[in-house]
Design a protein around this motif. Structure first.
Motif, mmCIF file in Angstrom:
data_model
loop_
_atom_site.group_PDB
_atom_site.id
_atom_site.type_symbol
_atom_site.label_atom_id
_atom_site.label_comp_id
_atom_site.label_asym_id
_atom_site.label_seq_id
_atom_site.Cartn_x
_atom_site.Cartn_y
_atom_site.Cartn_z
ATOM 1 N N THR A 37 50.329 43.160 50.838
ATOM 2 C CA THR A 37 49.712 41.862 50.559
ATOM 3 C C THR A 37 49.709 40.999 51.823
ATOM 4 N N ASP A 315 43.797 42.602 45.824
ATOM 5 C CA ASP A 315 45.235 42.854 45.874
ATOM 6 C C ASP A 315 45.729 43.339 44.512
ATOM 7 N N ASP A 316 46.300 44.538 44.492
ATOM 8 C CA ASP A 316 46.887 45.060 43.254
ATOM 9 C C ASP A 316 45.960 45.052 42.055
HETATM 10 MG MG LIG Z 1 51.702 43.009 47.127
#
Ligand SMILES: [Mg+2]
Ligand SMILES: Nc1ncnc2c1ncn2[C@@H]1O[C@H](COP(=O)(O)OP(=O)(O)O)[C@@H](O)[C@H]1O
Length: 365
Positions: A37, A315-316
């Protein structure tokens, strides 16, 4: 635009280094808390705003270090450009094409990105203010004039609310309320009209992405909800007239509560999956797909306005999505440069075309 390179020094936990992404999908893969991240966040900072995690500037500098530097080479508006962000003493120093700039907002026009982070899922489940913020920031990006109107509306609303509180003690002030109503209904009508116009675009683009992600099994739509019972499809003048009537109708409630009970500041967006309100019925995976579709639609709308495609930072997103939805995200977002983080090894295998980066203890391999 496309990012050709990113170099980082003393940035969070990332080991000083350099990445050269590919022009299509870049998968950033690794275990928890390795720096995935952090890498997306570094790219996002070049858009000129704050960290999408809400971190302060000095938190971006690696522990025990005094400054951090990010350098990016990117291709935008048909030429190769470079930008530098130096974070020192809790402030950012910006250079674009080697020329120092006063503020990071100088980057906004050059460098464009759309970001999805798991925190954005609250857009569906939480209260209406997040959805209003989403749509207002979108219409402000579309036209600077909208930002001016929204700011004037909020200022006028605050003045009306202060007056309502004063009227409690000085009832003779009641007659002055109409001045604020007149201003608010014109500004408010413009906000409702623009928001509704944007929602139609969103339904078109996000609807199409959602169909793709869900393999044609779901529809995604957006509609405007006015708490004053206004039809957003009306002409702007008609909306203004009805808003004025609503202010008069709810005046007694306003006197009692000391604030303005109706108007665009209390409105909401209905997010509807397969004819049902997503807020009440959508599964985790459906919510994730819906927010993603909204973000990808934002990218399309931005491209239409600026003529330049933003990069897409995800992200994710892959967890909680089934195989076919993951497959779509990894292989079907065409013509965009995508950066996508994930933990699962299996996602590497699903990628048909692109580049894979492994992140281990801040080191990028
Ligand atoms: Mg992360
Ligand atoms: N300013 C900083 N200096 C050094 N390490 C940091 C800093 N800020 C965060 N970290 C570390 O970065 C790691 C998290 O990185 P992150 O990119 O969120 O992980 P993930 O790979 O799970 O996405 C944590 O271990 C955290 O302690």
């Amino acid at each position: 635009m496309k990012v050709l390179g990113l170099q980082f020094e003393n940035y969070r936990n990332l080991k000083n280094g350099y990445i050269k992404p590919c022009e299509s999908v870049n998968v950033i893969y690794g275990e928890n808390a390795q720096g995935k991240t952090n890498l997306l966040e570094a790219l996002w900072l070049f858009c000129g705003g704050h960290s999408f995690r809400g971190s302060k500037d000095n938190e971006l500098v690696a522990f025990e270090k005094k400054f951090a530097v990010l350098n990016s080479v990117f291709y935008s508006f048909e030429r190769e450009q470079n930008a530098q962000i130096k974070i020192i003493n809790g402030k950012k120093e910006i250079k674009i094409n080697d020329v120092p700039k006063k503020s990071s907002s100088a980057l906004i026009e050059k460098y464009n990105a759309v970001v999805f982070s798991p925190e954005h899922l609250t857009l569906i489940k939480r209260g209406p203010s997040l959805r209003r913020n989403f749509i207002d920031s979108a219409i402000c990006r579309e036209k600077l004039k909208n930002a001016v109107i929204i700011s004037k509306y909020n200022k006028t609303l605050n003045q009306r609310n202060s007056l309502l509180k004063d009227i409690f003690k000085h009832p003779e002030l009641k007659d002055t309320l109409e001045i604020w109503d007149d201003a608010l209904c014109v500004l408010g009508a413009s906000i409702i009209f623009q928001r509704n116009k944007f929602l139609k675009q969103l339904t078109e683009f996000a609807g199409e992405y959602h169909k793709g992600i869900s393999q044609n099994s779901e529809t995604l739509k957006f509609s405007y909800f006015s708490n004053a019972g206004i039809d957003p499809e009306d002409e702007e003048k008609e909306i203004s007239k009805k808003l004025k009537q609503a202010f008069i109708k709810y005046r007694n409630d306003d006197f009692n509560t000391g604030y303005t009970n109706v108007g665009p500041h209390r409105d909401d967006i209905n997010i509807i999956i397969n004819s049902k309100k997503a807020k009440n019925y959508a599964s985790q995976g459906q919510q994730r797909s819906a927010v993603l579709s909204m973000k990808l639609a934002e990218a399309e709308i931005l491209t239409k306005r600026t003529g330049e495609k933003p990069i897409i930072l995800l992200d994710d997103v892959l967890s909680e999505l089934d195989n076919s939805r993951q497959e779509f995200l990894l292989n079907k977002i065409e013509n965009y440069q995508v950066f996508i983080t994930c933990c699962e090894k299996s996602n590497k295998k699903q990628l048909k075309k692109g580049k894979i980066f492994k992140v281990e203890k801040g080191k990028i391999i």
